[in-house]
Every structure is written in structure tokens, then in C-alpha cells.
Write an enzyme that holds these catalytic residues in place. Structure first.
Site, PDB file in Angstrom:
ATOM      1  N   ASP A  95     -28.582 -30.068  12.883  1.00 56.70           N
ATOM      2  CA  ASP A  95     -28.913 -28.670  12.610  1.00 56.70           C
ATOM      3  C   ASP A  95     -30.264 -28.337  13.251  1.00 56.70           C
ATOM      4  O   ASP A  95     -31.286 -28.922  12.877  1.00 56.70           O
ATOM      5  CB  ASP A  95     -29.014 -28.523  11.076  1.00 56.70           C
ATOM      6  CG  ASP A  95     -28.630 -27.161  10.591  1.00 56.70           C
ATOM      7  OD1 ASP A  95     -28.964 -26.190  11.293  1.00 56.70           O
ATOM      8  OD2 ASP A  95     -28.028 -27.066   9.513  1.00 56.70           O
ATOM      9  N   ASP A 195     -29.465 -22.645  13.759  1.00 58.85           N
ATOM     10  CA  ASP A 195     -29.748 -21.837  12.575  1.00 58.85           C
ATOM     11  C   ASP A 195     -30.165 -20.408  12.966  1.00 58.85           C
ATOM     12  O   ASP A 195     -30.996 -20.242  13.877  1.00 58.85           O
ATOM     13  CB  ASP A 195     -30.903 -22.530  11.825  1.00 58.85           C
ATOM     14  CG  ASP A 195     -31.178 -21.930  10.472  1.00 58.85           C
ATOM     15  OD1 ASP A 195     -30.266 -21.938   9.648  1.00 58.85           O
ATOM     16  OD2 ASP A 195     -32.320 -21.474  10.238  1.00 58.85           O
ATOM     17  N   GLU A 246     -25.305 -20.084  14.024  1.00 57.74           N
ATOM     18  CA  GLU A 246     -25.205 -19.363  12.755  1.00 57.74           C
ATOM     19  C   GLU A 246     -25.803 -17.982  12.966  1.00 57.74           C
ATOM     20  O   GLU A 246     -26.938 -17.853  13.441  1.00 57.74           O
ATOM     21  CB  GLU A 246     -25.967 -20.098  11.658  1.00 57.74           C
ATOM     22  CG  GLU A 246     -25.699 -19.488  10.295  1.00 57.74           C
ATOM     23  CD  GLU A 246     -26.934 -19.385   9.416  1.00 57.74           C
ATOM     24  OE1 GLU A 246     -26.771 -19.193   8.216  1.00 57.74           O
ATOM     25  OE2 GLU A 246     -28.059 -19.475   9.940  1.00 57.74           O
ATOM     26  N   HIS A 320     -23.669 -24.510   2.419  1.00 55.33           N
ATOM     27  CA  HIS A 320     -24.758 -24.693   1.460  1.00 55.33           C
ATOM     28  C   HIS A 320     -25.427 -23.378   1.071  1.00 55.33           C
ATOM     29  O   HIS A 320     -26.284 -23.368   0.201  1.00 55.33           O
ATOM     30  CB  HIS A 320     -25.791 -25.649   2.053  1.00 55.33           C
ATOM     31  CG  HIS A 320     -26.413 -25.096   3.303  1.00 55.33           C
ATOM     32  ND1 HIS A 320     -25.702 -24.934   4.467  1.00 55.33           N
ATOM     33  CD2 HIS A 320     -27.651 -24.626   3.547  1.00 55.33           C
ATOM     34  CE1 HIS A 320     -26.495 -24.400   5.384  1.00 55.33           C
ATOM     35  NE2 HIS A 320     -27.679 -24.193   4.847  1.00 55.33           N
ATOM     36  N   ASP A 321     -25.062 -22.278   1.752  1.00 56.90           N
ATOM     37  CA  ASP A 321     -25.676 -20.978   1.447  1.00 56.90           C
ATOM     38  C   ASP A 321     -24.750 -20.057   0.654  1.00 56.90           C
ATOM     39  O   ASP A 321     -25.091 -18.896   0.404  1.00 56.90           O
ATOM     40  CB  ASP A 321     -26.024 -20.243   2.751  1.00 56.90           C
ATOM     41  CG  ASP A 321     -27.193 -20.890   3.471  1.00 56.90           C
ATOM     42  OD1 ASP A 321     -28.022 -21.533   2.807  1.00 56.90           O
ATOM     43  OD2 ASP A 321     -27.259 -20.750   4.696  1.00 56.90           O
TER      44      ASP A 321
HETATM   45  C1  NOJ Z   1     -29.819 -20.339   7.327  1.00 53.04           C
HETATM   46  C2  NOJ Z   1     -29.706 -21.618   6.564  1.00 53.04           C
HETATM   47  O1  NOJ Z   1     -28.352 -21.971   6.452  1.00 53.04           O
HETATM   48  C3  NOJ Z   1     -30.385 -21.386   5.234  1.00 53.04           C
HETATM   49  O2  NOJ Z   1     -30.143 -22.417   4.314  1.00 53.04           O
HETATM   50  C4  NOJ Z   1     -31.849 -21.187   5.489  1.00 53.04           C
HETATM   51  O3  NOJ Z   1     -32.491 -20.843   4.288  1.00 53.04           O
HETATM   52  C5  NOJ Z   1     -32.092 -20.064   6.499  1.00 53.04           C
HETATM   53  N1  NOJ Z   1     -31.200 -20.118   7.616  1.00 53.04           N
HETATM   54  C6  NOJ Z   1     -33.494 -20.141   7.034  1.00 53.04           C
HETATM   55  O4  NOJ Z   1     -33.629 -21.236   7.905  1.00 53.04           O
END
Ligand code: NOJ
Length: 520
Positions: A95, A195, A246, A320-321
Site C-alpha cells: 500500500d 492510497d 484508491e 478496512h474503511d
Molecule cells: C484511505 C485509507 O484507506 C484510509 O484508511 C486512510 O485513513 C486514508 N486513505 C488516508 O490515508
């Protein structure tokens, strides 16, 4: 490489498997579970950041991109993981957090110490009328600017104040990103997730009449140029690397630009529109019943548009989000197994690469923590504060976190019904989801009708049938109020996927659905 037959499994290392008795998952823990991942049949494991970090945002605040955080182990452990996974035909995807660094990163510290070269790597600006340079809001709440007294300037942080945004206009930043990717490629890493990569170009720094700022930093045209450069300088130099970007608040058109093969940017991207149909995006405190029609249309729009453009999709329900999909679009109380199988069938037979998030394959549910002290995520704690300031009562605040907090997906992997779910032999860093005595890997292995065996079969089907890998997507019964169905067609092979749902009377944060699914 035939990308159509690949499946990725996402690991949130802190919560996957603890090997050294400290209540935190680690790299050796992942190695212990490689046979399980091989049994499941996945081709890649994407591991969320394991680099040196103060862990203010669970590793998304990187202090050193070339070092492993001692919480997770050592470089030697990671090298062993790459080797051991390789023996099982599993590759590692890392990542890359390139929109920002931790404020503990050496560059930021040198910037604060007054070195101009490093100040230019970040976005420092003078304030306006005694306040920040503009009205942009951090995605973790509050102003997106933090004042540095010694410099009499503010720096931009779209996320937490310890995550300082990088200045991608500066060539030094772009070159360093490529160096980092090449460093990990040389270690044998075969996949990269980038990310919030569509936020790296900040064009103008004006006040936003909408009070957010998004339009000034999302999907700006230079992102494409920067990605082409990164591709050319790093992963594009090998022909066996997969990449996924992402994307925050994006559009189909932008996703196509990032993923069109001739543009030489990314293999595929994550967009989140299909996960925004159960709350009010303008007012996220308002959780709503899941909008089935909207979800169907979103899936069809993205499938058809990317297919026409020759672009490729990333298929995912969980990460995870996001709270667990089974607790959102399924019925995790009365029909957990059926709901989980139905959701997997509906999504993972589509055109694209499936990304399965740890625990999804055994039907893990939201944690439903009922005390603030149980929440670990900085975003959850900030939301709670914000709701308190806006006058929401305790019950509403906790109800919101139970439905929407990212911690719902971050509880320890449920390996067995032993103490601490077989994740660790000591108290984990975050509480367990209480149902681990019923929902766990050991039990799922023993039950031939379990969600786990079903996921395994779906993965095998993808490997076996070219129609799943390459077939055209054709929606069926598009306007039907209770059916989501589609065909995949390739030469003389045809697959019909059919998801039927009946909605009972209740609505609210968890919609009550009964579903059946069939594969022909
Ligand atoms: C996306 C990530 O998946 C998340 O967990 C993170 O808090 C934010 N980007 C900031 O890096």
C-alpha cells in the site's frame, strides 16, 4: 498476464494474526496463515501499510517508506513472507501512501527546521485575515490547515493533522515516489495499491463556496500526468505488476481515464459509489435503509461504461474503511449465511478483479461496539466529538458509530472459538466482535455449507470459466424491483447470475432482507 482470473485478499495486519503475543497482528502471523490463504485460492495479498509510522491513522501516516514498523516485524520477516507466499503462488501487494507523509517523516521535520528544499515538498501557505489560507475541511473533520508558529504559515492536511499533504508539482516528490515503488519491486513485490491517489494535484487554493474544497483537489488533470510518469519510472517497467488506485469521490469518466490500457496509468481503481446507498452523503449522520435500485443501477453503469472503454474494474464490498457489507446490505441476524453467499455471488461474478477483505469469507459482521472507549479509529473519535458539538445525544452518537465506524471492519480475525478468537493469546489492541464463538474459520472449515467453502468455490469458478474472466456484462430485468440479474457472455458460454430479494417491513440502519441466489 490474465488479470481476469486473479483474486486479491486484503489483510489489515494489525488484526489478522498475532505471532508474538502482544495483541497486535504482525508479518509472522501472516506467514502462519499462508496455507489457509492458499486453500482459499487467492493470488495476491494486499497488506495495508506496514511501514514505519507513528500509527496515528493506523499506518496511513508513513514516517519511512523503506522501513518496516517494528510493530509488524522486520525487513527479514517481510522478505520471508514474499518468499513463503511465492511458494504458494501468492504475490504481495503493498500500500503506497503518496498523497501525504506523516509529520514525523524526515522531510517534514527538515521543513519545520527551516530547510526550504523540504518546505517545497509540502503545501505550506500564508494565512488569510488571521485564519487559514482557505475554508477547506479535513476528511477527518475540522480545518484542513494547521498553523506552524515558527514559520507563520499553515500546511495542508486533507486527513489528520499529522498527515501532511505532499506537493506533487515538485519533481523531487514525484521522483521519490518512483524510488519507493522501485525499491519494493526489487524486493519481489508484485502489486501496488495507491492510497487516495486522485487527490495528489491541488490546483487552486480558493475558498470553496460549498465549504469543503473537494472540487479543487479531486481528479484534477495533472493526476493523469503524474500517474503516467510514475508508471513509466517504476511499475510500468515490468510486465507482471498489478496496480489499483484508491479514489475519493470520483466519476466514471475519470476512472476510465486512469485505467484505459493505452493511457498507461493504473490496472484498475476502487471507487465507492456502490457503498454510498445506505446513508445520506450530504449528511452522513443520517443512516438510511439500503437503496437496492440505486445499487443495481450503479453496478450496471460502472460495468457497462468500463467494459465499453476497455478498462478493468476492481470488485469489492468490504475493506478496512467500510463497515461490514453483511451488516449493511444483508441480514446479519436472521439470514447471515444466505446473505453472505448472495452478496458474494452478485459481485464476484462480475467483470473485474475481486478483492476479498479478511473475515468477509467467513461472514464476519459489524462489531456494534456500544461504548466510545471501544473505538480506536481517529475518524470515529472525531465524528463522535462533532456530533456532540452539534447536539446529538449519546444514543444517536453510538448508533452512528455502530453503523458507520471503520472499526467495525478492524476487529481481530476470528480464527476459532478459543479465547481472543485464536487471533492472539493476550488481549488484542481492539475488542473482538462478540460472535466469534459462532463465526470463525475453524467452524467454517468443518461445515461444507459454510460461507468459507462457498467463497472458495466462487474463486475456483472464476479460474475455471473464461466467461467469468472475460465475458461481456449484460444487465437483465433492469427495472425489476426485487431482482438484480445479469448475464456474462463469451462465445458460446453464457452465465446468468440472479439475485432475488424480498424486503420485509422494517427499515432503519440495518435493512431486513431475505435473499436467495442461484447460479446457472
Ligand atoms: C484511505 C485509507 O484507506 C484510509 O484508511 C486512510 O485513513 C486514508 N486513505 C488516508 O490515508
Amino acid at each position: 498476464m490474465n488479470i481476469g482470473n486473479k483474486v486479491v485478499y486484503q489483510i489489515y495486519p494489525k488484526s489478522f494474526k498475532d505471532s508474538n503475543h502482544d495483541g497486535l497482528g504482525d508479518i509472522r502471523g501472516i506467514i502462519e496463515k499462508l496455507d489457509y490463504l492458499q486453500f482459499l485460492g487467492v493470488d495476491y495479498i494486499w497488506i495495508t501499510p506496514i511501514f514505519k509510522s507513528p500509527q496515528n491513522d493506523n499506518g496511513y501516516d508513513v514516517e519511512n517508506y523503506y522501513e518496516i514498523d517494528p510493530l509488524f516485524g522486520t525487513m527479514a520477516d517481510l522478505e520471508d513472507l514474499i518468499e513463503e507466499a511465492g511458494k504458494r503462488n501468492i504475490h504481495i501487494m503493498l500500500d503506497m501512501v503518496f498523497n501525504h507523509t506523516s509529520t514525523e517523516h524526515e522531510w517534514f521535520k527538515r521543513a519545520l527546521a527551516g530547510e526550504k528544499e523540504y518546505q517545497e515538498c509540502y503545501l505550506f501557505m500564508e494565512g488569510k485575515e488571521g485564519g487559514p489560507p482557505n475554508n477547506w475541511i479535513s476528511k477527518f473533520k475540522g480545518s484542513a490547515w494547521r498553523y506552524v508558529e515558527d514559520m507563520d504559515q499553515f500546511y495542508l492536511h486533507l486527513f489528520h493533522e499529522t498527515q501532511a499533504d505532499l506537493n506533487w508539482k515538485n519533481e523531487k516528490v514525484r521522483q521519490e515516489a518512483a524510488n519507493v515503488v522501485r525499491f519494493w519491486m526489487n524486493k519481489g513485490v508484485k502489486g501496488f495499491r495507491f492510497d487516495v491517489i486522485n487527490l495528489i494535484d491541488k490546483e487552486a487554493f480558493s475558498d470553496d463556496p460549498d465549504g469543503e474544497g473537494k472540487k479543487f483537489y479531486t481528479d484534477r488533470p495533472l493526476v493523469n500526468e503524474y500517474l503516467r510518469g510514475l508508471n513509466e519510472e517504476s511499475f510500468g517497467q515490468a510486465d507482471d505488476i498489478i496496480t489499483v488506485g484508491e479514489l475519493s469521490s470520483t466519476t466514471i469518466e475519470n476512472c476510465i481515464r486512469y485505467t484505459k490500457p493505452e493511457n498507461k496509468e493504473l490496472s484498475m481503481v476502487f471507487s465507492f459509489h456502490h457503498l454510498k446507498v445506505d446513508y445520506d452523503v450530504q449528511n452522513p449522520w443520517r443512516i438510511r435503509a439500503f437503496d437496492f435500485q440505486k445499487l443495481k443501477h450503479i453496478i450496471t453503469d460502472w460495468q457497462t461504461a468500463l467494459q465499453e472503454a476497455g478498462s478493468w474494474n476492481a470488485l469489492f464490498w468490504c475493506c478496512h474503511d467500510q463497515p461490514r457489507v453483511l451488516s449493511r446490505y444483508g441480514n446479519d441476524k436472521e439470514y447471515p449465511v444466505r446473505s453472505a453467499k448472495m452478496l458474494a455471488t452478485a459481485l464476484y461474478l462480475l467483470r473485474g478483479t475481486p478483492y476479498i477483505y479478511q473475515g468477509e469469507e467467513i461472514g464476519m459482521t459489524n462489531a456494534y461496539f456500544d461504548k466510545l472507549e471501544q473505538y480506536r479509529d481517529i475518524a470515529a473519535v472525531n465524528c463522535y466529538q462533532c456530533m456532540m458539538e452539534q447536539g446529538y445525544d449519546e444514543e444517536a452518537r453510538i448508533r452512528y458509530l455502530q453503523g458507520r465506524s471503520r472499526d467495525n471492519a478492524r476487529t481481530p480475525m476470528q480464527w476459532s472459538d478459543e479465547t481472543y478468537a485464536g487471533f492472539s493469546d493476550t488481549e488484542p489492541w481492539i475488542s473482538l466482535t462478540e460472535n466469534y464463538d459462532r463465526i470463525n474459520v475453524k467452524r467454517s472449515m468443518e461445515d461444507p455449507d459454510s460461507v468459507l467453502h462457498y467463497y472458495r468455490e466462487l474463486i475456483q469458478l472464476r479460474k475455471e470459466y473464461e466467461v467469468i474472466q472475460d465475458g461481456r456484462y449484460i444487465p437483465v430485468m433492469e427495472e425489476h424491483e426485487a431482482v438484480f440479474a445479469y448475464k456474462r457472455i463469451l462465445d458460446d458460454q453464457e452465465l446468468l447470475v440472479f439475485w432475488y430479494l424480498t424486503i420485509s417491513t422494517k427499515s432503519g440502519p440495518l435493512c431486513r432482507l431475505i435473499r436467495r441466489n442461484m447460479i446457472y
